[in-house]
Design an enzyme around this catalytic site. Structure first.
Site, PDB file in Angstrom:
ATOM      1  N   LYS A   1       0.840  -1.183   0.000  1.00 39.00           N
ATOM      2  CA  LYS A   1       0.000   0.000   0.000  1.00 39.00           C
ATOM      3  C   LYS A   1       0.885   1.248   0.000  1.00 39.00           C
ATOM      4  CE  LYS A   1      -3.524   0.310   2.591  1.00 39.00           C
ATOM      5  NZ  LYS A   1      -4.112   1.008   1.424  1.00 39.00           N
ATOM      6  N   GLY A   2       0.269   2.381  -0.262  1.00 34.55           N
ATOM      7  CA  GLY A   2       1.007   3.639  -0.196  1.00 34.55           C
ATOM      8  C   GLY A   2       1.166   4.323  -1.539  1.00 34.55           C
TER       9      GLY A   2
ATOM     10  N   GLU B   1      -2.564   4.701   7.181  1.00 29.70           N
ATOM     11  CA  GLU B   1      -3.330   3.492   6.816  1.00 29.70           C
ATOM     12  C   GLU B   1      -2.949   2.332   7.726  1.00 29.70           C
ATOM     13  OE1 GLU B   1      -4.088   4.437   2.094  1.00 29.70           O
ATOM     14  OE2 GLU B   1      -2.322   3.308   2.641  1.00 29.70           O
TER      15      GLU B   1
HETATM   16  C1  5RP Z   1      -3.064   4.886  -0.710  1.00 30.35           C
HETATM   17  C2  5RP Z   1      -3.217   3.421  -0.895  1.00 30.35           C
HETATM   18  C3  5RP Z   1      -4.306   2.953  -1.797  1.00 30.35           C
HETATM   19  O1  5RP Z   1      -5.110   2.050  -1.130  1.00 30.35           O
HETATM   20  C4  5RP Z   1      -3.700   2.290  -2.995  1.00 30.35           C
HETATM   21  O2  5RP Z   1      -2.781   3.211  -3.590  1.00 30.35           O
HETATM   22  C5  5RP Z   1      -4.751   1.867  -4.009  1.00 30.35           C
HETATM   23  O3  5RP Z   1      -5.264   2.986  -4.640  1.00 30.35           O
HETATM   24  P1  5RP Z   1      -6.456   2.888  -5.683  1.00 30.35           P
HETATM   25  O4  5RP Z   1      -7.656   2.426  -4.936  1.00 30.35           O
HETATM   26  O5  5RP Z   1      -6.582   4.320  -6.184  1.00 30.35           O
HETATM   27  O6  5RP Z   1      -6.059   1.941  -6.773  1.00 30.35           O
HETATM   28  O7  5RP Z   1      -2.507   2.611  -0.353  1.00 30.35           O
HETATM   29  O8  5RP Z   1      -1.931   5.199   0.062  1.00 30.35           O
END
Ligand code: 5RP
Length: 220
Positions: free
Chosen positions: A94-95, A103
């Site tokens: 994540k991130g 998170e």
């Molecule tokens: C944000 C995150 C998001 O959950 C991850 O980047 C997924 O993003 P998306 O739902 O836009 O595909 O970790 O820090």
């Protein structure tokens, strides 16, 4: 079916995990945005939400959901968030949106973590998505050198300051076959605030949007 449709359907499927009177944790990103949109329909059931970023706080407020401070709520029954990569065991990267530290805090404070993803995010072993690492700005050089020493290729995410005032290094080429170990090793480098591997606190449930509906993987 397009990716957005898969994200939306996974997000809507997460509503079934909410119980009346809950205060829930809400993550960050485009998939979570679909979840916040879906929450509007069950708003009266919710007592409030703890967001994992300023952006999510703003979005929750804009649809009339009370935003609460984790220091006041204590542990939460449920956390719903997306991921950049997910294995069938519930290990995550994540991130991508830069919110990994908050998170991980909200996920750790939650009894159940429901992760909502589209099908493209599933993989057998973590590592296709560059690993985000949040770093105290003065330690950027030090941490980069240590990451190179571990076999990684770190790149500074340009023009990004996290909600905590830090920078993000996106790291390719690390060996993530033992995600629990590498999660802990990276957090032991001085100057690292947090890294985007979610192995010590993996997802309990994965909701995967596919062309033929939402697949539910219960992992704990
Ligand atoms: C944000 C995150 C998001 O959950 C991850 O980047 C997924 O993003 P998306 O739902 O836009 O595909 O970790 O820090």
């Amino acid at each position: 079916m397009n990716q957005d449709r898969q994200k939306k359907e996974a997000a809507e499927a997460a509503l079934e995990f909410i119980s009346s009177g809950d205060v829930i944790g809400v993550g960050t990103g485009s998939t979570t945005n679909f979840f916040v949109d879906a929450l509007v329909g069950v708003k009266s059931k919710l007592d409030g939400a703890v967001p994992s970023s300023e952006a999510s706080a703003e979005r929750l407020r804009s649809v009339g959901i009370r935003v609460l401070d984790l220091n006041r709520t204590g542990d939460l029954p449920l956390y719903v968030d997306g991921a950049d990569e997910a294995t069938h065991s519930g290990y995550l990267i994540k991130g991508g949106g830069g919110a990994l530290t908050r998170e991980k805090i909200v996920a750790s404070a939650s009894r159940k973590f429901v992760c909502i993803v589209d099908h493209s995010k599933l993989s057998d072993v973590l590592g296709s998505f560059p690993l985000p690492v949040e770093v105290i700005p003065m330690a950027q050089g030090l941490v980069s050198r240590r990451l190179v020493g571990l076999g990684g290729t770190p790149v500074l995410r340009e023009s990004v300051e996290t909600d905590n005032g830090n920078v993000i290094l996106d790291v390719r080429n690390l060996n993530l076959v033992d995600p629990l170990q590498i999660e802990s090793d990276l957090n032991n480098i001085a100057g690292v605030v947090e890294n985007g591997i979610f192995a010590s606190r993996p997802a309990d449930v994965l909701l995967v949007g596919t062309d033929s509906g939402v697949r539910q993987l219960r992992l704990s």
